[in-house]
Write a protein that holds these residues in place. Structure first.
Motif, short mmCIF file in Angstrom:
data_model
loop_
_atom_site.label_atom_id
_atom_site.label_comp_id
_atom_site.label_asym_id
_atom_site.label_seq_id
_atom_site.Cartn_x
_atom_site.Cartn_y
_atom_site.Cartn_z
N ASP A 202 0.83 -1.21 0.00
CA ASP A 202 0.00 0.00 0.00
C ASP A 202 0.86 1.26 0.00
N ARG B 297 -5.69 6.40 0.33
CA ARG B 297 -7.05 5.85 0.48
C ARG B 297 -8.10 6.86 0.02
N ARG C 154 -8.16 7.04 -3.82
CA ARG C 154 -8.84 5.89 -4.43
C ARG C 154 -10.35 5.96 -4.24
#
Length: 387
Positions: free
Chosen positions: A50, A126, A129
Motif C-alpha cells: 500500500d 485511500r 482511491r
C-alpha cells in the motif's frame, strides 16, 4: 477486523530494514527487500504494497530507477513511493518528484517523522482511491440517466408538438438530477430562467444582440437556463454539501461541474439527434459550460473574454450572480435587492458584459418581482422585498 496496510521497505542496509520494521510493525505489515530487483520481483508476483519506502543509493538498480519502473507500470503506478536518502541536494529531490515520488525522508531517520509521513500518505492514498471510485460511479450514473432520458424522449417524437414535449421532458429530467444533489437549489433554477428571459427580451432590439436573440431563441434560453448547474450531479457530496468554505483542492473539483454538465448535455444531444431536432440543447451546453466565464477573461473553465463568451452564458452569469447575492447561503446572509443591484453594477465591464448590466438596471424591478414570486422559505423573499 480491519485489514492492516502493507508497507514495502527497500534498503540494501540490513540495519536500516530492522529499524524501519521496528518503527512500523506495531501498526502495519512490513515486507523488507534488500534491493530494487527483489522489490520489483515481489510486486510482479502479486505481492501487496500500500506504500513503498525506497532507498535511493543501492547497488545495481538505484531507487530512482526502481521508482521510474514502478510509475511506468499500470499495476504499480498508484502505490505511493517515499524515498529514504541521505542526499540533500535540491536537484535530487527534483528528480525524485519528477519520477512520481510522493515524498522524501532524509537519513538518519526519525521514527516519529517516519510514522507521521507513512500515516499521512496512506490516508491520502485511500482518499484518492475513494474519490476515483466515487467519480467513476457518478460518471456511470450520469451515463445511465442520460441514456434513460434519451430513450424516454425519443418515444415522444412524431410531430412538432411532441418535439416540444420532448424538449421539456429532457430538461425536466436533467433538472431533477440537479435538484436532487444540490441542497441550495430550491427555486433558484426557476428564478434564474425568468431572469434570463427578461434580460433577453430587453436586449432583443439592441444592435449587438439583434442577430442572436429572437422569440424562438429566447424561448430556448428560457428552457435551457435551468440546466446551468446540472454538472453538479458529478460533484462529490463531501464538496457539494460542505458547510463552509472550500479548500483550494476542493474548489478545483467543484469547478469541474461546468465540464461535467456540458458533456452530459452534449451526450444527450448526440443521442437525440437521429430522432428529434436536438439543437435546443446547444444553448443548454453553452450555459452549463460558460456561465462562470467573466467578461475580462478571469473566469473559468477556459478564461474566455468579451464576445468569445456565448451570449447565452453571459446572460446566465448575470442571472446566476444576482440570485446568489439575494439568496441565503451557509456562508452569507441574503443581500437586499438594492445592494445586490449596486454590486452587480460595480462589476460592469469586469465580470459582466456592460450592455447586459445596463439592461439589468432597466429591468431591476422585474428581477425583484421574480424573486418574490419564486422565493425560498429560507429567506429569499425578504432579501428581494424592496426595489
Amino acid at each position: 477486523m480491519k485489514q492492516r496496510a502493507h508497507v514495502l521497505v527497500v534498503d540494501d542496509q540490513a540495519d536500516n530494514l530492522l529499524i524501519l520494521e521496528d518503527v512500523l510493525s506495531d501498526h502495519y505489515d512490513v515486507h523488507p527487500a534488500t534491493n530494487g530487483i527483489e522489490a520489483l520481483d515481489y510486486l510482479a508476483k502479486g505481492g501487496r504494497a500500500d506504500l513503498i519506502l525506497l532507498d535511493v543509493m543501492m547497488p545495481d538498480v538505484d531507487g530512482f530507477e526502481v521508482c521510474r519502473r514502478l510509475k511506468s507500470s499500470e499495476s504499480t503506478r498508484a502505490i505511493p513511493v517515499m524515498f529514504l536518502t541521505g542526499l540533500d541536494r535540491p536537484e535530487d529531490e527534483e528528480l525524485g518528484f519528477s519520477l512520481g515520488a510522493e515524498d522524501f525522508i532524509h537519513k538518519p531517520i526519525s521514527p516519529p517523522v517516519v510514522r507521521a509521513r507513512v500515516r499521512t500518505h496512506l490516508a491520502l492514498s485511500r482518499a484518492t482511491r475513494a474519490l476515483q471510485r466515487r467519480n467513476a460511479d457518478l460518471e456511470l450514473l450520469v451515463a445511465e440517466r442520460t441514456a434513460e432520458i434519451s430513450e424516454q424522449t425519443r418515444r415522444l417524437v412524431t410531430s412538432k408538438q411532441e418535439v416540444i414535449a420532448a424538449q421539456a421532458a429532457t430538461i425536466t429530467a436533467f433538472c431533477a438530477l440537479a435538484e436532487a444533489r444540490d441542497n441550495e437549489t430550491g427555486n433558484h433554477i426557476r428564478r434564474t430562467q425568468h431572469y434570463v428571459r427578461i434580460l433577453a427580451e430587453k436586449l432583443q432590439d439592441h444592435p449587438r444582440f439583434r442577430g442572436e436573440l429572437n422569440e424562438e431563441i429566447i424561448q430556448l434560453l428560457f428552457k435551457s437556463a435551468p440546466l446551468h448547474d446540472v454538472g453538479k450531479v458529478a460533484t462529490p457530496d463531501a464538496i457539494l454539501l460542505k458547510q463552509g468554505k472550500l479548500t483550494p483542492e476542493e474548489w478545483v473539483i467543484m469547478k469541474q461541474h461546468c465540464e461535467y454538465g456540458r458533456n452530459a448535455i452534449v451526450q444527450a444531444e448526440n443521442a437525440l439527434g437521429g430522432a428529434v431536432d436536438a439543437s435546443f440543447l446547444r444553448y443548454a451546453a453553452e450555459i452549463a459550460y460558460g456561465h462562470h466565464e467573466r467578461w475580462d477573461g478571469s473566469g473559468y473553465p477556459e478564461g474566455l473574454a468579451g464576445e468569445a463568451i456565448p451570449v447565452s452564458a453571459r446572460l446566465m452569469a448575470v442571472a446566476d450572480v444576482y440570485d446568489a447575492l439575494i439568496s441565503r447561503r451557509v456562508y452569507k446572509p441574503p443581500f437586499p435587492h438594492e445592494q445586490a443591484i449596486e454590486m452587480m453594477f460595480a462589476e460592469k465591464g469586469s465580470h459582466f458584459d456592460p450592455d447586459i448590466v445596463d439592461a439589468l438596471m432597466l429591468v431591476a424591478g422585474d428581477f425583484a418581482a421574480i424573486a418574490r414570486n419564486f422565493s425560498d422559505e429560507s429567506g429569499s423573499e425578504d432579501s428581494a422585498s424592496s426595489e
